[in-house]
Design an enzyme around this catalytic site. Structure first.
Site, PDB file in Angstrom:
ATOM      1  CG  HIS A  56      43.726  45.336  43.423  1.00  0.00           C
ATOM      2  ND1 HIS A  56      43.081  46.483  43.800  1.00  0.00           N
ATOM      3  CD2 HIS A  56      45.000  45.482  43.852  1.00  0.00           C
ATOM      4  CE1 HIS A  56      43.944  47.292  44.393  1.00  0.00           C
ATOM      5  NE2 HIS A  56      45.107  46.712  44.428  1.00  0.00           N
ATOM      6  N   PRO A  57      42.255  41.071  43.628  1.00  0.00           N
ATOM      7  CG  PRO A  57      41.750  40.232  45.759  1.00  0.00           C
ATOM      8  CD  PRO A  57      42.383  41.405  45.048  1.00  0.00           C
ATOM      9  CB  CYS A  58      37.590  42.680  43.278  1.00  0.00           C
ATOM     10  SG  CYS A  58      38.114  43.949  42.150  1.00  0.00           S
ATOM     11  CG  HIS A  59      37.545  42.258  38.228  1.00  0.00           C
ATOM     12  ND1 HIS A  59      36.204  42.564  38.341  1.00  0.00           N
ATOM     13  CD2 HIS A  59      38.210  43.422  38.256  1.00  0.00           C
ATOM     14  CE1 HIS A  59      36.082  43.881  38.442  1.00  0.00           C
ATOM     15  NE2 HIS A  59      37.279  44.430  38.401  1.00  0.00           N
ATOM     16  CB  THR A  60      40.339  36.205  40.847  1.00  0.00           C
ATOM     17  OG1 THR A  60      41.381  37.172  40.933  1.00  0.00           O
ATOM     18  CG2 THR A  60      40.936  34.842  40.576  1.00  0.00           C
TER      19      THR A  60
END
Lengths: 273, 200
Positions: B155-159
């Protein structure tokens, strides 16, 4: 935030009558199972409403069966799209009840996501909500919420609690001043094509509201160029909105609970045949 | 552009450079275009010892070009204990978060997808504590945005937050893609040689 609660309520209550029938070649018992009828909310997802269908059908299939999945007209149905999107895309204007085939064999894993539990649906739903807020508010609204708010959104949808859902969702729909939407979360679906998703600002540089027509010409330049957009019905939430409706208004009022506008292009030839 | 995120143009030029380095060191990444977007792809075979975690296989990774030579690997475990899996990694640009996203699939010998619970349990030991409570918000099946098929996704939401921290702490210019991939890749069996970290 959307001020027209009547519209939100009307959409929330939208339902589709569905007849579930077990795939003929998968019937294992002498006795033929009856079709199972359900009135399903447009805004929810199939795995949240098909427990009873599973229990009704599973008695009639090989005990060594696989995961249950649904099909309409040879098209496996993606459970991670809201039911209303699947109906608008594949079943629009087809006869009611919408007749779906239930399978327990040959799960098409190159097309469908597995759904091992309701947690899979929750995880998918929350990841789409987060993405929508990344587009609208750079993620600030969703990140400022507490875990219990996230949970309230999910259980509000799962348990069909309109007030509970909107008590949290209104923060995600804040669209004024500093909280004005940066982009509108949308996806456009066409049969047999990859959904189209792009960045789209609801207001142009002069402060003018951009319309559904503007959105379509940016999202689908090919159709616009060839002048064949008129061959399609533009459908969302089971209605065909006028093309001059502002996209910002649509986002506030016609988005699904995952905070995305899901717009289907249905070929006129197809829907009238 | 928010701190830690990159534009689509930046992404395009980063993947091109990444593949250039890959070509030099024969790391098997290449560029693919689908739905008029470019992404970066790598396929590899890995032999994994049953019930063991991915970190045990790193020495036995072979590319798909080298299937024939697999039997020559002297430290191959007994066939009954091992299975060969095919890993396919895609690095795709996500416009909503303005970051790269890692999609992948793991196929068994008979061409089936490795089930999600097995993928979770294969993650290296030091990720397991995090996964225990967060598996459904970390690594799940999603629809590939350019292919429309099921892929596993980190999941990309913290990248962007993570990369913003890396960039602010680093005194010199970093290779964004290599830095990010070498952080998230090992969780899912993908190792990034240090050659990518060198500046051009």
């Amino acid at each position: 935030m959307a001020d027209d609660r009547e519209i939100l309520r009307e959409l929330w209550d939208g339902k589709i009558p569905v007849s579930f029938q077990l795939a003929q070649e998968e019937i294992y018992t002498v006795e033929q199972p009856d079709p199972f009828f359900l009135l399903v909310p447009r805004l929810t997802y199939f795995p949240l409403v098909t427990d009873k269908v599973y229990r009704h059908m599973v008695k009639h299939v090989d005990p060594d069966h696989g995961e249950m999945w649904l099909e309409f007209d040879n098209q496996p149905l993606k459970w991670h799209y809201p039911i209303g999107v699947l109906y608008d895309l594949y079943g629009y204007q087809s006869e009611l009840p919408w007749t779906l085939t239930v399978h327990f064999k040959n799960f098409p894993e190159d097309e469908l996501l597995h759904c091992p539990s309701k947690e899979a649906v929750e995880s998918h739903f929350m990841s789409v909500v987060k993405e929508a807020d990344a587009l609208k508010h750079r993620g600030q609204a969703i990140n400022n919420m507490q875990k219990k708010d996230h949970k309230a959104l999910w259980t509000g949808l799962m348990n069909d609690k309109f007030d509970q859902f909107w008590s949290v969702n209104k923060k995600l729909m804040e669209n004024s001043g500093e909280d004005a939407f940066k982009s509108v979360p949308f996806r456009i679906y066409q049969m047999d094509q990859i959904p189209v998703q792009k960045l789209f600002k609801p207001v142009d540089d002069n402060g003018e509201n951009l319309t559904l027509k503007n959105l379509l010409s940016i999202a689908l330049p090919d159709l616009e160029e060839k002048g064949i957009l008129s061959r399609y019905r533009v459908v969302t939430q089971g209605i065909e909105p006028p093309l001059d409706v502002p996209v910002g208004w649509m986002s506030e009022h016609l988005s699904y609970p995952d905070n995305f506008l899901h717009i289907c292009l249905v070929s006129r030839g197809h829907s009238e045949s | 552009m928010a701190a830690g995120s990159i534009s689509r143009d930046e992404f395009q030029s980063l993947v091109k450079k990444f593949v250039d380095i890959s070509n030099k060191i024969d790391d098997k990444w290449h560029l693919v275009t689908a739905s008029s977007s470019t992404y970066m792809l790598k396929k590899m075979l890995a032999t994994t010892v049953c019930c063991n975690r991915l970190e045990n296989i790193s020495n036995q990774m072979v590319s798909d070009m080298e299937i024939e030579s697999l039997e020559d690997v002297s430290c191959m475990p007994d066939v009954s204990e091992s299975k060969t899996l095919t890993y396919e990694y895609h690095v795709v640009y996500n416009e909503s978060y303005a970051v790269p996203v890692l999609y992948f699939n793991i196929f068994t010998n008979d061409g089936r997808l490795l089930p999600l619970d097995e993928v979770w349990s294969q993650c290296p030991t030091h990720y397991q504590t995090h996964l225990k409570d967060n598996k459904w918000s970390t690594l799940t099946q999603q629809e590939h945005p350019l292919l429309g098929r099921p892929f596993l996704q980190l999941h990309p939401c913290h990248t962007a937050d993570f990369m913003a921290q890396v960039i602010s702490k680093s005194s010199q210019k970093i290779n964004y893609l290599a830095c990010w991939l070498s952080t998230v890749g090992p969780m899912v069996g993908l190792n990034i040689p240090s050659d990518y970290m060198c500046k051009d």
